[in-house]
Scaffold this motif. Structure first.
Motif, PDB file in Angstrom:
ATOM      1  N   LEU A   1     -51.328 -40.852   0.345  1.00  0.00           N
ATOM      2  CA  LEU A   1     -50.038 -41.062  -0.300  1.00  0.00           C
ATOM      3  C   LEU A   1     -49.804 -42.550  -0.423  1.00  0.00           C
ATOM      4  O   LEU A   1     -49.897 -43.283   0.581  1.00  0.00           O
ATOM      5  CB  LEU A   1     -48.916 -40.420   0.521  1.00  0.00           C
TER       6      LEU A   1
ATOM      7  N   GLY B   1     -44.053 -45.559  -1.054  1.00  0.00           N
ATOM      8  CA  GLY B   1     -43.024 -46.055  -1.967  1.00  0.00           C
ATOM      9  C   GLY B   1     -43.268 -45.601  -3.408  1.00  0.00           C
ATOM     10  O   GLY B   1     -42.489 -45.920  -4.284  1.00  0.00           O
TER      11      GLY B   1
ATOM     12  N   ASN C   1     -47.334 -51.710  -1.101  1.00  0.00           N
ATOM     13  CA  ASN C   1     -46.839 -51.671   0.280  1.00  0.00           C
ATOM     14  C   ASN C   1     -47.673 -50.791   1.188  1.00  0.00           C
ATOM     15  O   ASN C   1     -47.289 -50.502   2.319  1.00  0.00           O
ATOM     16  CB  ASN C   1     -45.394 -51.192   0.289  1.00  0.00           C
TER      17      ASN C   1
ATOM     18  N   ASP D   1     -42.319 -42.612  12.713  1.00  0.00           N
ATOM     19  CA  ASP D   1     -41.750 -42.265  11.413  1.00  0.00           C
ATOM     20  C   ASP D   1     -42.339 -40.927  10.972  1.00  0.00           C
ATOM     21  O   ASP D   1     -43.518 -40.795  10.671  1.00  0.00           O
ATOM     22  CB  ASP D   1     -42.028 -43.352  10.406  1.00  0.00           C
TER      23      ASP D   1
ATOM     24  N   GLN E   1     -42.811 -39.307   6.090  1.00  0.00           N
ATOM     25  CA  GLN E   1     -43.805 -40.179   5.441  1.00  0.00           C
ATOM     26  C   GLN E   1     -43.538 -40.386   3.952  1.00  0.00           C
ATOM     27  O   GLN E   1     -43.841 -41.447   3.398  1.00  0.00           O
ATOM     28  CB  GLN E   1     -45.200 -39.584   5.621  1.00  0.00           C
ATOM     29  N   ASN E   2     -43.058 -39.422   3.299  1.00  0.00           N
ATOM     30  CA  ASN E   2     -42.901 -39.511   1.848  1.00  0.00           C
ATOM     31  C   ASN E   2     -41.540 -40.034   1.435  1.00  0.00           C
ATOM     32  O   ASN E   2     -41.167 -39.959   0.254  1.00  0.00           O
ATOM     33  CB  ASN E   2     -43.130 -38.153   1.219  1.00  0.00           C
ATOM     34  N   VAL E   3     -40.792 -40.569   2.384  1.00  0.00           N
ATOM     35  CA  VAL E   3     -39.497 -41.152   2.058  1.00  0.00           C
ATOM     36  C   VAL E   3     -39.563 -42.631   2.415  1.00  0.00           C
ATOM     37  O   VAL E   3     -40.135 -43.016   3.443  1.00  0.00           O
ATOM     38  CB  VAL E   3     -38.352 -40.438   2.847  1.00  0.00           C
ATOM     39  N   THR E   4     -38.981 -43.405   1.569  1.00  0.00           N
ATOM     40  CA  THR E   4     -38.938 -44.848   1.795  1.00  0.00           C
ATOM     41  C   THR E   4     -37.526 -45.359   1.583  1.00  0.00           C
ATOM     42  O   THR E   4     -36.723 -44.779   0.842  1.00  0.00           O
ATOM     43  CB  THR E   4     -39.896 -45.587   0.855  1.00  0.00           C
ATOM     44  N   ILE E   5     -37.243 -46.409   2.248  1.00  0.00           N
ATOM     45  CA  ILE E   5     -35.924 -47.028   2.094  1.00  0.00           C
ATOM     46  C   ILE E   5     -36.046 -48.341   1.294  1.00  0.00           C
ATOM     47  O   ILE E   5     -35.276 -48.603   0.368  1.00  0.00           O
ATOM     48  CB  ILE E   5     -35.285 -47.281   3.480  1.00  0.00           C
TER      49      ILE E   5
ATOM     50  N   SER F   1     -39.335 -49.738   0.093  1.00  0.00           N
ATOM     51  CA  SER F   1     -40.586 -50.011  -0.630  1.00  0.00           C
ATOM     52  C   SER F   1     -40.691 -49.318  -1.969  1.00  0.00           C
ATOM     53  O   SER F   1     -41.762 -49.196  -2.541  1.00  0.00           O
ATOM     54  CB  SER F   1     -41.766 -49.574   0.238  1.00  0.00           C
ATOM     55  N   LYS F   2     -39.608 -48.875  -2.451  1.00  0.00           N
ATOM     56  CA  LYS F   2     -39.679 -48.328  -3.789  1.00  0.00           C
ATOM     57  C   LYS F   2     -39.956 -49.468  -4.788  1.00  0.00           C
ATOM     58  O   LYS F   2     -39.392 -50.548  -4.667  1.00  0.00           O
ATOM     59  CB  LYS F   2     -38.359 -47.609  -4.115  1.00  0.00           C
ATOM     60  N   SER F   3     -40.766 -49.190  -5.715  1.00  0.00           N
ATOM     61  CA  SER F   3     -41.205 -50.239  -6.650  1.00  0.00           C
ATOM     62  C   SER F   3     -40.053 -50.798  -7.446  1.00  0.00           C
ATOM     63  O   SER F   3     -39.995 -52.006  -7.733  1.00  0.00           O
ATOM     64  CB  SER F   3     -42.264 -49.680  -7.596  1.00  0.00           C
ATOM     65  N   GLU F   4     -39.152 -49.962  -7.824  1.00  0.00           N
ATOM     66  CA  GLU F   4     -38.039 -50.456  -8.634  1.00  0.00           C
ATOM     67  C   GLU F   4     -36.969 -51.140  -7.789  1.00  0.00           C
ATOM     68  O   GLU F   4     -36.020 -51.699  -8.319  1.00  0.00           O
ATOM     69  CB  GLU F   4     -37.393 -49.313  -9.426  1.00  0.00           C
TER      70      GLU F   4
ATOM     71  N   LYS G   1     -37.328 -45.660  10.413  1.00  0.00           N
ATOM     72  CA  LYS G   1     -38.036 -45.946   9.156  1.00  0.00           C
ATOM     73  C   LYS G   1     -37.748 -47.356   8.696  1.00  0.00           C
ATOM     74  O   LYS G   1     -38.626 -48.068   8.260  1.00  0.00           O
ATOM     75  CB  LYS G   1     -37.646 -44.910   8.105  1.00  0.00           C
TER      76      LYS G   1
ATOM     77  N   GLY H   1     -39.685 -49.692  10.673  1.00  0.00           N
ATOM     78  CA  GLY H   1     -41.091 -49.609  10.301  1.00  0.00           C
ATOM     79  C   GLY H   1     -41.381 -50.327   8.984  1.00  0.00           C
ATOM     80  O   GLY H   1     -42.512 -50.744   8.728  1.00  0.00           O
ATOM     81  N   GLU H   2     -40.334 -50.491   8.172  1.00  0.00           N
ATOM     82  CA  GLU H   2     -40.523 -51.169   6.890  1.00  0.00           C
ATOM     83  C   GLU H   2     -40.197 -52.661   6.959  1.00  0.00           C
ATOM     84  O   GLU H   2     -40.004 -53.322   5.948  1.00  0.00           O
ATOM     85  CB  GLU H   2     -39.662 -50.483   5.815  1.00  0.00           C
TER      86      GLU H   2
ATOM     87  N   VAL I   1     -42.529 -54.830   4.958  1.00  0.00           N
ATOM     88  CA  VAL I   1     -42.248 -54.931   3.528  1.00  0.00           C
ATOM     89  C   VAL I   1     -41.212 -56.029   3.273  1.00  0.00           C
ATOM     90  O   VAL I   1     -41.346 -56.839   2.367  1.00  0.00           O
ATOM     91  CB  VAL I   1     -41.764 -53.568   3.004  1.00  0.00           C
TER      92      VAL I   1
END
Lengths: 581, 177
Positions: A62, A65, A97, B52, B55-59, B61-64, B155, B158-159, B162
């Motif tokens: 995966l 982000g 990331n 964490d 895993q498939n959720v981010t606060i 590190s989303k690209s936008e 989370k 953990g980020e 970033v």
């Protein structure tokens, strides 16, 4: 009944539990982790405890982000494999990331739970390495060149230097073999480094660990690269100096050798300056300057006086050769015997007077045909026979071309000299039968040459004898002045140049026709009197020029002889010559 | 004539220098060693990220979210995120391990220093917040609120890599030029 049912139920439950655990739960891999280097991302996991031969592991990835869900990696579904190369699916690692990854065991349709990697797989987890290390030895210093890694899977533009563009560092460790591992470490901030050995020799080994000061990435020591240092006896500098010295030495030796060869070489005159030794037989044909042969030079009286008697009686005198054609020095003295033959008994005297017994020499007919200089002292003969003999001689002289030409009636075929002889002949022949008596009275009924020995009188006019006209008009007859140009370097035995052929007939038949003016004309006409020397002739040829000058007598214009012959002034001179004898 | 030329030349030079200076002053840059903070986080990254479970959720590190931030909004976004971590993440996270807590405390102290630097820029009106910057901050807070507080805090903690990477990228002098 009831206890049986309970036991049966327990057995059934036990069987169901076992099967369900096997189908639903497989032990999941204990741990999953990444071991990554620059574009070499390997996922590792630990096997399950009770794996079988059919157990394989599923890997899912995966991008953290991103919008995509988990993606299974089919290339990792290999039986009993405990690692998988995920480089191709994680190429964007250095620009995002990171990735999340999970692994589960699968066996016979049974799946285990997923095991996640403890950390997010990011660029921070990449271990930095070097590609290679090259060592060189230069002037007692070890020079190293570090090559960054160049993986084949890296996309275009994703180089080590471009991704880690700043703060790259390398830690260098050097040790000397076989010493202990007491490494000498130093940090450098670029891919080139140098390490002085302080003159030590032996084997040196170097290893390198890269790092990026702004990042927390770990670095990995490279393999040892060794180099053997020896005593540099033949360094490049020494070799260059040696070869330069050799070249200089060879150049100096070549120069010395060439110089010696040049010095020892026989020197030869240039061919231009080489003069051929004159051959006596060739000289006759080498008459380059007819005019020079006609040059009259004043005679020096003194050398003639010193002539020994032997020379007087030499063949030079005895022959009809006046000496002009031979190498023997001609003797010119005032004595009447000089070059004059014995008077012919039939000779009536000199030209016109018959007073020169010398003139009565043996000037035979045959002599005219000889190859002598041509000065033929003909016996003065007043007899008719002599006239005829003279005539015959004149005729024969037309064929005899070998003499000097003076006094001979030559070239009756058409040369300028023929005018002289021809005219003479023509003059004589018709008159012969008419006045034979006059011939007898001709002092010069011969082809003779009048010796001009009045050098004492001419001493004062040695150099410009031709210019003087008065002596010629003194009534001495056709006296020629022969001046020897002593300054021209004539040999001491100066040649008697100035013998003039005397045509007795012309003198008798035209006695008074001659005038001083006509007499003086020869100065212009007769080339023999021309003072211009034949400069083309060499010094050795100068004598011949004088000797042969009379040969060109035939080329003289006839006017001069005409005037001369007609001038009876010569007659007394001839008579005086005979009287001196 | 020469005097006028010289004066004009001097005036132009002064103007250029002033524009450069003002441009530099507009950019409120954090000039500190981020490497120390990154090393501190590296020590707790494994322990924190291992906790964490989402895993498939981010606060962050989303690209936008952070990649689209413009240079003019860097100061505002940096200031807001520093406040987010200081006021919500570090306070919501309950760390039982003292070694990890020590590392987290070191990071928090570094964040506090950066906050004071940016606050000075804000008082000098060099850290203007535009709507885009406010929107980005709002999204992050919304993402944090969608999770359970401990999970969100874990989370977010953990980020931190970033966030630190983003600060390192946008607050260097080279990036400013």
């Amino acid at each position: 009944m009831l206890p049986c049912l309970v036991v049966l139920l327990a057995v059934l439950l036990g069987l169901c539990h076992g099967s369900g655990a096997h189908g639903t739960e497989l032990p999941r891999p204990p741990s999953v982790w990444f071991k990554a280097e620059f574009f070499h991302h390997i996922l590792h996991w630990m096997p399950i405890s009770n794996q079988s031969e059919s157990t394989y592991y599923e890997v899912a990835l995966l991008r953290y982000g991103g919008q995509e869900p988990w993606k299974l990696i089919p290339t990792c579904n290999q039986t009993l494999a405990l690692s998988c190369d995920l480089t191709m699916v994680t190429l964007d690692l250095y620009h995002n990331n990171g990735y999340r990854v999970k692994v589960r065991a699968v066996d016979s349709g049974w799946h285990s739970n997923w095991t996640f990697a403890n950390t997010r797989f990011t660029v921070d987890e990449v271990t930095l390495t070097v590609g290679s290390v090259k060592l060189e030895m230069y002037d007692g210093t070890i020079l190293g060149m570090i090559q960054p890694p160049r993986p084949k899977m890296a996309p275009a533009g994703n180089t080590y230097e471009s991704i880690f563009s700043h703060f790259r560092e390398y830690e260098i460790a050097i040790r000397k073999v076989p010493g202990n591992y007491t490494f000498t470490k130093k940090k450098v901030k670029n891919e080139n480094f140098s390490f002085p050995t302080s003159g030590e020799v032996g084997k040196f080994c170097v290893k390198v660990k890269p790092s990026v000061s702004s990042r927390i990435n770990k670095g990995l020591w490279s393999e040892e690269e060794c180099i053997i240092l020896t005593k540099q006896y033949f360094t490049m500098t020494i070799l260059c100096i040696f070869f330069t010295f050799i070249l200089l030495l060879c150049g100096v030796l070549a120069y010395c050798l060439a110089l010696q060869l040049y010095v020892r070489r026989r020197r030869k005159l240039p061919t231009v300056l080489v003069f051929e030794k004159p051959s006596p037989f060739i000289l006759v044909s080498q008459l380059p300057c007819p005019e020079a042969q006609d040059t009259i030079h004043p005679l020096d009286e003194e050398p003639f006086l010193k002539v020994s008697p032997e020379l007087r009686n030499s063949d030079l005198h005895g022959s009809t050769d006046s000496g002009f054609g031979s190498t023997k020095p001609s003797l010119q003295t005032e004595e009447p015997q000089f070059l004059l033959p014995a008077p012919h008994p039939q000779a009536g005297g000199t030209l016109g007077s018959g007073e020169h017994p010398e003139m009565e020499g043996s000037c035979h007919i045959g002599s005219s045909d000889s190859t002598d200089s041509g000065i033929c002292l003909q016996e003065p003969s007043l007899s008719p026979g002599m006239g005829s003999a003279w005539e015959q001689q004149a005729r024969s002289n037309s064929t005899g071309q070998d003499d000097s030409g003076i006094g001979h009636c030559q070239n009756s075929e058409g040369q300028p000299g023929d005018t002289l002889g021809g005219s003479t002949l023509g003059h004589v022949s018709p008159q012969e039968p008419e006045v034979p008596e006059e011939e007898d009275s001709a002092a010069v009924a011969f082809q003779g040459y009048l010796k001009q020995t009045r050098c004492t009188e001419e001493k004062t006019t040695k150099t410009g004898c031709l210019e003087e006209e008065s002596p010629l008009t003194d009534g001495l007859g056709p006296k020629f002045r022969m001046c020897l140009d002593a300054e021209a370097g004539w040999p001491p035995p100066a040649l008697a140049k100035g013998y003039l052929k005397q045509d007795p007939l012309r003198m008798t038949l035209a006695p008074s026709g001659a005038s001083p003016r006509q007499w003086n004309q020869p100065a212009k006409d007769w080339p023999l009197l021309d003072l211009t020397s034949c400069g083309d002739l060499g010094a050795s040829d100068w004598s011949f020029a004088h000797d042969l000058a009379p040969l060109d007598y035939a080329a003289t214009p006839g006017s001069f002889l005409g005037t001369f012959n007609s001038d009876l002034v010569t007659l007394p001179l001839i008579s005086s010559l005979h009287s001196n004898e | 004539m020469k005097v006028q030329r010289v004066s004009l030349w001097l005036l132009g030079t002064v103007l250029i220098l002033c524009s450069v200076h003002t441009r530099g002053l507009r950019r409120c840059l954090i000039s500190m060693d981020m490497h120390h903070i990154e090393q501190s986080f590296q020590g707790i990254k494994r322990a924190v990220q291992a906790k964490d479970t989402f895993q498939n959720v981010t606060i962050l590190s989303k690209s936008e979210t952070l990649q689209s931030i413009k240079p003019l909004d860097v100061c505002c976004v940096t200031k807001n995120l520093l406040t987010f971590y200081m006021d919500r993440v570090f306070k919501d996270h309950q760390e039982p391990n003292p070694q990890i807590l020590r590392k987290i405390s070191s990071i928090a102290n570094s964040f506090l220093y950066m906050q004071k630097t940016l606050q000075q820029c804000q008082e000098q009106r060099r850290c203007h917040c535009r709507q885009e910057a406010i929107n980005v901050t709002t999204v992050i807070h919304d993402n944090y609120d969608q999770l359970e507080v401990r999970s969100a805090a874990v989370k977010s903690l953990g980020e931190l890599d970033v966030f630190l990477a983003w600060i390192d990228k946008n607050h260097q002098e080279t990036s400013a030029a």
